[in-house]
Design an enzyme around this catalytic site. Structure first.
Site, short mmCIF file in Angstrom:
data_model
loop_
_atom_site.label_atom_id
_atom_site.label_comp_id
_atom_site.label_asym_id
_atom_site.label_seq_id
_atom_site.Cartn_x
_atom_site.Cartn_y
_atom_site.Cartn_z
N CYS A 1 0.27 -2.48 -5.12
CA CYS A 1 0.39 -2.31 -3.73
C CYS A 1 1.40 -1.43 -3.50
CB CYS A 1 0.91 -3.70 -3.29
SG CYS A 1 -0.15 -5.12 -2.93
N ARG B 1 8.20 1.92 -6.47
CA ARG B 1 7.94 1.29 -7.85
C ARG B 1 8.10 2.09 -9.19
NH1 ARG B 1 3.26 -3.03 -6.58
NH2 ARG B 1 4.97 -4.27 -7.65
N ASP C 1 8.00 -11.67 -1.40
CA ASP C 1 6.53 -11.68 -1.45
C ASP C 1 6.05 -12.75 -0.18
OD1 ASP C 1 6.45 -10.07 -3.40
OD2 ASP C 1 6.08 -11.43 -4.79
N ARG D 1 -7.17 -9.81 -4.37
CA ARG D 1 -6.22 -9.66 -5.52
C ARG D 1 -5.37 -10.72 -5.83
NH1 ARG D 1 -2.49 -5.29 -4.87
NH2 ARG D 1 -1.65 -6.68 -6.65
N LYS E 1 -0.55 -16.05 -9.37
CA LYS E 1 -0.81 -14.78 -9.79
C LYS E 1 0.41 -14.10 -10.67
CE LYS E 1 -0.26 -10.96 -7.11
NZ LYS E 1 0.35 -9.74 -7.70
N ASN E 2 1.48 -14.05 -10.16
CA ASN E 2 2.58 -13.19 -11.01
C ASN E 2 2.69 -13.86 -12.34
OD1 ASN E 2 2.42 -11.44 -8.93
ND2 ASN E 2 4.07 -11.71 -7.88
C1 EPZ Z 1 7.15 -8.30 -9.38
O1 EPZ Z 1 7.02 -7.04 -9.15
C2 EPZ Z 1 5.82 -8.90 -8.40
N1 EPZ Z 1 4.74 -8.60 -8.96
C3 EPZ Z 1 6.18 -8.59 -6.81
O2 EPZ Z 1 5.07 -9.20 -6.27
C4 EPZ Z 1 7.54 -9.04 -6.28
O3 EPZ Z 1 7.45 -8.32 -4.93
C5 EPZ Z 1 8.63 -8.46 -7.39
O4 EPZ Z 1 8.44 -9.01 -8.59
C6 EPZ Z 1 9.78 -9.03 -6.77
O5 EPZ Z 1 9.99 -10.23 -6.71
C7 EPZ Z 1 4.19 -9.06 -10.18
O6 EPZ Z 1 4.77 -10.05 -10.78
C8 EPZ Z 1 3.10 -8.26 -10.83
P1 EPZ Z 1 10.71 -5.79 -9.72
P2 EPZ Z 1 7.92 -6.02 -9.88
O7 EPZ Z 1 10.74 -4.92 -11.01
O8 EPZ Z 1 8.10 -6.75 -11.43
C9 EPZ Z 1 13.29 -1.76 -8.56
C10 EPZ Z 1 3.21 -9.56 -4.82
O9 EPZ Z 1 3.15 -9.16 -3.70
N2 EPZ Z 1 12.79 -1.22 -10.06
O10 EPZ Z 1 11.44 -7.07 -9.84
O11 EPZ Z 1 7.19 -4.86 -9.82
C11 EPZ Z 1 11.97 -1.79 -7.83
O12 EPZ Z 1 11.53 -0.70 -7.13
C12 EPZ Z 1 3.97 -8.45 -5.72
O13 EPZ Z 1 2.83 -10.25 -5.56
C13 EPZ Z 1 13.31 -0.12 -10.46
O14 EPZ Z 1 13.99 0.74 -9.68
O15 EPZ Z 1 9.40 -6.05 -9.28
C14 EPZ Z 1 12.15 -2.89 -6.73
O16 EPZ Z 1 12.97 -2.08 -5.62
C15 EPZ Z 1 4.33 -7.29 -5.04
N3 EPZ Z 1 12.91 0.26 -11.57
C16 EPZ Z 1 13.01 -3.61 -7.34
O17 EPZ Z 1 13.60 -3.07 -8.46
C17 EPZ Z 1 12.24 -0.59 -12.34
O18 EPZ Z 1 12.14 -0.04 -13.51
C18 EPZ Z 1 12.61 -5.10 -7.85
O19 EPZ Z 1 11.21 -4.98 -8.61
C19 EPZ Z 1 11.66 -1.51 -11.79
C20 EPZ Z 1 12.02 -2.15 -10.66
#
Ligand code: EPZ
Length: 417
Positions: free
Chosen positions: A116, A121, A304, A396, A22-23
């Site tokens: 989610c 986020r 995840d 999803r 998915k991701n």
């Molecule tokens: C991806 O989300 C995945 N989603 C998530 O999977 C997964 O949990 C996550 O990566 C971590 O591995 C998709 O790929 C669609 P991040 P993403 O940006 O990209 C902070 C699932 O269950 N952050 O790596 O949104 C954020 O708040 C989903 O399949 C900022 O502060 O995650 C978090 O604490 C849920 N500012 C951390 O970084 C930003 O601009 C990691 O987020 C971006 C992120």
């Protein structure tokens, strides 16, 4: 309203084929619009996130053919349009159209993304990255507007190795003038998958999968072909189900290196795993040892899989400690596990799990996608009937979950209430 109904306690035996990730696919589809020609994706999972992205491509006048896990996206008549809220809100990954449209048209208008509810986020790293490349970013109500006269390569340091920001900046930078360097980039396998497609289309990206990614801008991106990598989170979820209820449960089509953190934790718990090429066979041992688990960025233990993992910890002998470090709000499933009989003390982002405790079927809620996966795994191992509400979250991300689990012996169905 749909509900998942599980009569628990059945042994899981037989083979499950792991679907495309998915991701990965949620970024590969937006990445495909950067091509001026046709892009073909293989091993595409049929999940509601995929369908939501097809709707966005069709809104942009792209042509999508999707059959038997193969998706062809034809961009010859693509047009830049505002991505409305009803589409952007359907999933988090709609935000990859920001980077892709900005690169292609130097202009993008898109309403806030959905996804989610597992934390604040923010997307500040994405936005700072776009600005470094020369874009101006405005917010008008619930809508982002991105514009640039031209995009120019830049050095971009990420405060945190964000998966989404790494991919979005890569998308925005592939056609920028000059060289972009992303430092402290995320290293998840999905990022390598996206970079491989972009390179196949003619981009010049090196270092994907490491924390330093270099992108040399190109003018044109053409035809592209890619296999979506197997979903390591789907595989991990079923591996955990196997650790709870497996009797020679085989997961087919995995990439072992993508699952190393989970495999090492399952071994530490005393679980019998047999790995051969792209297959893994799992049987539940008599006793499970308690362990400590902390989520980290790749190659650490994936956030995840944290929620399904806590279910397994309820069956371990002694005290296990589970700590979530990526998201602020990933413990929505705990109160439902407690309702099912688990002995868990929650302290902010740390769960202290005392086991083993028998789980009993109850009516529960999938508060988010992986919380839902945790409820499925709990329901499979519980005695009696578990009814899960809000299952659209689960659909999803897990392709044919009912069919796959039924084929290995589970008693699980979707009902319309
Ligand atoms: C991806 O989300 C995945 N989603 C998530 O999977 C997964 O949990 C996550 O990566 C971590 O591995 C998709 O790929 C669609 P991040 P993403 O940006 O990209 C902070 C699932 O269950 N952050 O790596 O949104 C954020 O708040 C989903 O399949 C900022 O502060 O995650 C978090 O604490 C849920 N500012 C951390 O970084 C930003 O601009 C990691 O987020 C971006 C992120």
């Amino acid at each position: 309203m749909k509900q998942l109904v599980i009569n628990g306690g059945n042994k899981l035996t037989g083979e499950i084929k792991i679907s495309g990730a998915k991701n990965s696919v949620v970024a590969l589809i937006p990445a495909a619009i950067l091509s001026d020609e046709e892009v073909t994706l293989y091993n595409v999972p049929d999940i509601s996130d995929t369908r939501a992205l097809i709707d966005i491509i069709e809104l942009l006048n792209g042509k999508v053919e999707y059959k038997d896990e193969v998706m062809k996206i034809d961009n010859k008549e693509l047009e830049n349009k505002v991505i409305p809220e009803e589409l952007s809100k359907k999933l988090r990954a709609s935000y990859y159209f920001m980077g892709a449209l900005l690169a292609k048209y130097k202009y993008a208008e898109i309403y806030f993304p959905g996804g989610c509810n597992i934390g604040a986020r923010p997307i500040d790293f994405h936005i700072k990255g776009f600005e470094k490349l020369g874009a101006k970013v405005e917010i008008e109500g619930n809508k982002y507007i991105f514009k640039a006269d031209k995009l120019k390569g830049a050095k971009i340091y990420l405060d945190f190795a964000s998966v989404g920001a790494t991919i979005n900046i890569m998308l925005a930078a592939v056609k920028a003038e000059g060289v972009t360097e992303i430092s402290n980039a995320a290293k998840e396998p999905e990022i390598v998958n996206i970079a491989t497609l972009l390179n196949n289309m003619g981009a010049k990206i090196s270092g994907a999968g490491t924390s330093e990614i270099k992108i040399i801008g190109v003018d044109h991106l053409g035809k592209g072909v890619i296999d979506v990598i197997p979903d390591r989170i789907e595989a991990g979820t079923y591996a955990i189900a196997g650790a709870l209820m497996g009797k020679d449960l085989v997961l087919k089509g995995i990439i072992e290196e993508h699952l190393e953190a989970l495999i090492s934790k399952l071994k530490e718990m005393g679980i019998d795993l047999n790995i051969d090429h792209n297959k893994i066979k799992i049987t539940r041992p008599e006793k499970l040892k308690s362990i400590n688990v902390k989520t980290l960025v790749f190659p650490g233990f994936p956030t995840d899989l944290g929620q399904p993992m806590t279910v397994l910890l309820t069956q371990a002998d002694g005290v296990s400690i589970f700590e979530e470090t990526i998201w602020e709000n990933r413990m929505g499933h705990i109160k439902y596990l407690q309702k099912m009989g688990a002995n868990i003390r929650l302290n902010d982002k740390t769960a202290i799990v005392m086991g083993p405790t028998d789980l009993k079927g109850e009516e529960v809620v999938a508060t988010d996608l992986r919380a839902g996966a945790a409820m499925v795994v709990a329901g499979l191992s519980a005695s009696g009937t578990t009814i899960i509400n809000d299952i659209e979250h689960i659909l999803r991300g897990y392709e044919n979950i009912v069919e796959k689990l039924t084929a290995v012996g589970a008693d699980i169905k979707i009902i319309e209430k």
